[in-house]
Structures are given as structure tokens and as C-alpha cells.
Design an enzyme around this catalytic site. Sequence first.
Site, PDB file in Angstrom:
ATOM      1  N   ASP A 259       5.725   2.774  10.511  1.00 15.05           N
ATOM      2  CA  ASP A 259       6.509   1.684  11.068  1.00 15.05           C
ATOM      3  C   ASP A 259       5.648   0.764  11.926  1.00 15.05           C
ATOM      4  O   ASP A 259       4.852   1.226  12.738  1.00 15.05           O
ATOM      5  CB  ASP A 259       7.658   2.265  11.904  1.00 15.05           C
ATOM      6  CG  ASP A 259       8.510   1.193  12.540  1.00 15.05           C
ATOM      7  OD1 ASP A 259       9.214   0.490  11.797  1.00 15.05           O
ATOM      8  OD2 ASP A 259       8.449   1.057  13.777  1.00 15.05           O
ATOM      9  N   GLU A 301       4.674  -0.409   6.590  1.00 15.36           N
ATOM     10  CA  GLU A 301       5.658  -1.455   6.871  1.00 15.36           C
ATOM     11  C   GLU A 301       4.914  -2.631   7.483  1.00 15.36           C
ATOM     12  O   GLU A 301       4.578  -2.637   8.668  1.00 15.36           O
ATOM     13  CB  GLU A 301       6.733  -0.949   7.841  1.00 15.36           C
ATOM     14  CG  GLU A 301       7.905  -1.925   7.972  1.00 15.36           C
ATOM     15  CD  GLU A 301       8.256  -2.279   9.411  1.00 15.36           C
ATOM     16  OE1 GLU A 301       9.238  -3.016   9.589  1.00 15.36           O
ATOM     17  OE2 GLU A 301       7.553  -1.844  10.331  1.00 15.36           O
ATOM     18  N   ASP A 369      17.309  -3.834   8.022  1.00 15.98           N
ATOM     19  CA  ASP A 369      16.984  -4.866   8.989  1.00 15.98           C
ATOM     20  C   ASP A 369      17.604  -6.203   8.590  1.00 15.98           C
ATOM     21  O   ASP A 369      18.268  -6.327   7.557  1.00 15.98           O
ATOM     22  CB  ASP A 369      15.470  -5.008   9.102  1.00 15.98           C
ATOM     23  CG  ASP A 369      15.000  -5.064  10.546  1.00 15.98           C
ATOM     24  OD1 ASP A 369      15.805  -5.459  11.411  1.00 15.98           O
ATOM     25  OD2 ASP A 369      13.838  -4.716  10.804  1.00 15.98           O
TER      26      ASP A 369
END
Length: 609
Positions: A259, A301, A369
Site C-alpha cells: 500500500d 499500489e 477508493d
Amino acid sequence: MKQNANELEIRFENRYDELKWLYYELYHGDARGFDYLCSLIKQFYDDRSESLKELDRRREQDPDWYHGNDIVGMMLYVDNFAGDLKGVAEKIDYFTESGVNYVHLMPLLESPKEHSDGGYAVSDFRRVQPELGTMDDLRTLTELCHQRGISCCLDFVMNHTSDEHAWAKAAREGDAEARGRYFFFNSREIPDAYERTVPQVFPTTAPGNFTQLDDGSIVMTTFYPYQWDLNYANPMVFNDMTANMLFLANAGLDVIRLDAVPYIWKELGTPCRNLPQVHTIVRMMRMICEIVCPSVLLLGEVVMEPSKVVPYFGTVDRPECNMLYNVTTMASTWNTVATRDVRLLERQMEQLAALPKNYVFLNYLRCHDDIGWGLDYNWLRAQGMEEAPHKKFLNDYFIGKFDGSPSRGELYNDDQILRDARLCGTTASLCGIEAALWDKDEKALDLAIDADVMLHAYMFTQSGIPVIYSGDEVGQLNDYMYHADINKKFDSRYLHRGKFDWELAERRKDKTSYQGRIFSALRKLETVRAQNEVFKANAEFGTVETRSQNVLGLRRASGAQELLALFNFCGETRMIAVDRPYLDLMTGKKHTKKTIELPPYGFMWALLK
């Protein structure tokens, strides 16, 4: 049968020199830190179960196992999907029924309820959030998934910890070693110097990159005040976070999602994004996985433009991430839905087609998201579209404010000064299904379902792994109940993070319901994709001129198969010329006519003869 005892030694020996060189370069020859890292590598290899070691060996023999055309992903929140990890295990048949063999479990590690950021503020990397279960429950689920041929992914939040993490608590109490794991300052001088070059992630809801604590200390918080940035210039941060990653790998996870990886290295006088040291860290993590758990993949990511994304694959000789998100295509896709003009999306596809065939992207229409409008504004400006007014048009369109729009979404981080709001909403609601049901308009519903299915067909045509956001397979609508939840109402992303409605999902078995129409269409897409080698990740891929700004044309070729894929992004029929006979893969019918008739929001998978 157990492998020879020197398995670890062989893997280690093949990577030792480079690993040591990178570590010493980054951490100024810290021999003690490197020796500790090596001891961790041996410890986690020894602790790894024999069944996972067997999986490692099988995948070592087939390193491209994730490059095929038979992998379909689904991302979900455990609590929304089935209450807890045991509930997910009980629903495992649903994955098989849906054709899903890759499950991304959204953040489930321990985090404070009041300040969790959806689970991205981790207070303990080795404990599951109590209401979701235990680490043993996670191990049981991954083992069950492996028995069904399903791979599991979990987020590894590596840029920061919660301010409730043990390290943060010790730092708050003044522990010098713990403070060295973060960025602590006694005055605003250095933080202000950082602010001059470091962009803000959330200028509206969490302005700035630093937070002042009650004792006057200032700590770096790139995202939210309760998420303290880790200092990877401290070798113990790298060592201990790598140990946390290996702990999760030994719980049976097949994919570790790194992440916010571009943010992890901070350097005064820079944007603190995509710095060279980030790539050194990811390269070391890749090698460590190849030593301890070679069946485990790293998913980066990187929510940035393609030029910044691609370097995270590394090089042929020094690979970094195994897979990356195809981030910008999501925004370009929804831009095309609103404008009905495929030219920007076509440009995006051409850029992807120019990349090496061994690059594996995860493709998606929606995720947990928001949708940020990170488009190619230099190109759009040349077409007469300025950035600010174009973003306003897109947001107006998708919240249903634009005249004639069937979309129903909500804005996120609406910055009135920068005019740079983002967008939230489920795929079905953004396609118009919600509005059509509300208006009881059958014709509009048919068009909305067709648009939904067409977008999924387009996603399945791209090279890589298609990932469905849980609920999209049955057309789940926006959940407005979050407005009544004190812990969620200020975050509109919960609009598309609603609980999975199992009662409505039962309607998937009725092929006349909109849930059934979408579910059966997606299953057909998955089946056809898996049956034809032209959809493999390493197939030739490119765009095709359609002579229509409303129709995107893609070409795929592998072996003797050549596919022409057409997608109509407008509400009117379009006729597209074709110079060869073809087989309609969705109907099985052969055609010899020279044109393909695409109905409103229709698509065609034409296998050319």
C-alpha cells in the site's frame, strides 16, 4: 516428500550478494542490521508450513502461473461480505459460482475503530481486527482457498502505522528508539521546509503533511493525523516491517499488496514520492520473498500516471513488483462513459500496448477508493478541454447534476478552491441502474445493464487480471445508510462500501432480474475468456481504428487466434466495417457480412477467420 535441506541455502546464495550490496548501500554498511535481517529470513523459512513450501516449489517451476487467461479476481471487505473470516469461509462456494479464483481481502488487521481509515491505520500487523476473527481464522480461510484453487491477497500498509501502534505509543512516551522509527521534530523549521516541496494528499480533509502532538512534538503524517509515517532510513524499520510481511505470507497469503509504496522514502527538498530508495526497498523485499516464500507475489499500489507506475516492475535482471494496478485506465474509462468519446481511452490503450508483454496489471472498473480524475490534461487541452471545467463536467455528470445524466454518485474531498473533487459510487449506480429503477423506466434499465456489461467486457479484454469489486457482479447499488453512521458519514467512499445484500443477491439465479442478467453475463464473459488463448496476458495487444469516436476497437492475437473487440460507449447504434468473416464468441454464430452492428452500449468479441 520434503525438499533437500539446502533449499534455503540455494535460494539465499543466488541472491545474497545483491541483497547485501543493496542493504549496505542503503544503510551505510550496517553489518549488524543485515545479520539480523538474515536471521529473520531463516526464521520465517523455518516457520513456514510444509504445505506452503510445497506450493512454493510448484510455483517456482511455473513462475508465470498468474499470467493466464483463467484468473478472475474479486475484492471485498470481510465484514461487508460475510460478517467475519469464518463467514467468508462459509461463503466460499459463492466464489466458485462466480468464477472467482483470486480474492483480495481488504484491510483486516487490528486498527482503532474511531481512526481506522478503512483499516489502513494498523495498530498491530500480527493481529486480526477482533470482530473479524483471529489469525488462525485467516490461516484456515487461506488453506481452504488453496484447496479450491483460490489465491488470497491482503493489503500490507507499509508507509505508516496507526498512532495506537506499540511503536507509536512508546514514541509518544518519549522512547528515543521508538521515535527514531518515525519523523519527530521539536519545531516547525524542518517540517515547513518539507511542506515547500511535498504535495498534500488530502488538502481538504487532512491538510498538510505534519501533525503537532499534545506535548508540542511534530510528527510526519502524510495521509491522516492518526497515521504516522515510518522512517525507512532506519534499518530496523525495514527489518521489522519485512518480518511483518513474512508473517502474513506464512499465514497463507499469495499476494501482498504494498500500500502507498511510492511514499515510503522521505528526503528533504524532494516531493517524497518515487525516490530511488523506494525501488531499492521493493527490490530487496522481492528477493526476500523469493528466498522465503517464492509462491508469494508483490502487488504494488502506485496511484500515478503510467510513466511513474511502470518503473515499479523493475527490470528483467532486477524485478521489483510482480503486478501493478492499472490505475489511470479506471479514470479514463469513466471519462469515456461521460464524454462518449473514446479517443483518450484509445490513447491509454496504445500506451499499455507498447509495454513488455510480461508486465501483469490488475484491471478494474471500480475499487474501494474514490475515482480521482488523473487524466492526460495536456492531450485533453489540445482537444479544447481545460482541466478545471472538464473535471467539473465529469463530476456534475456522475452525480446526476448534468442534464440527461443517468448516473448517481457523490463527491469526495470536494475542494472548492482547487475545484478538484473526486467521485464515489458503485458501478451499477454510475451506469444508471439506480436511476432507472427509481424511475421505473424499463428502457433506461436495459440501457444501463447493457452499459454495465459492456464495461466489464472491455475490462476482460485488457491484458492482465480482471478484478470485480464485490457486489458489482450482481449490480449492487449505492448504500446511502453511511450518512447515519457517525464514524462514516464524513467519508463518501462508504457510498460504495455497503454491506453485500445476500437477499438481493439470491436474485442472480433469476435471469430475468437485473441481478441475474448481470451475473449470468459476467459468468459468460469469464467462461469465454478462459476458453480462448487470445486472452492470455502475453498475447499481442493493440488498438483498431473504428472510424467512430464512440466506439473503441481493440485487437488481440495469440497463435492462430485473432480477436477484434468493439465497445460502443454511446446510446445509439453504430456500424463498424470488418473485412473478414468472424465468429461471435458470445453467441457462437458465424458471420460473413462486412459490417458489425453495435447496439447502444453494445460490444462484440469477434474471432476473425
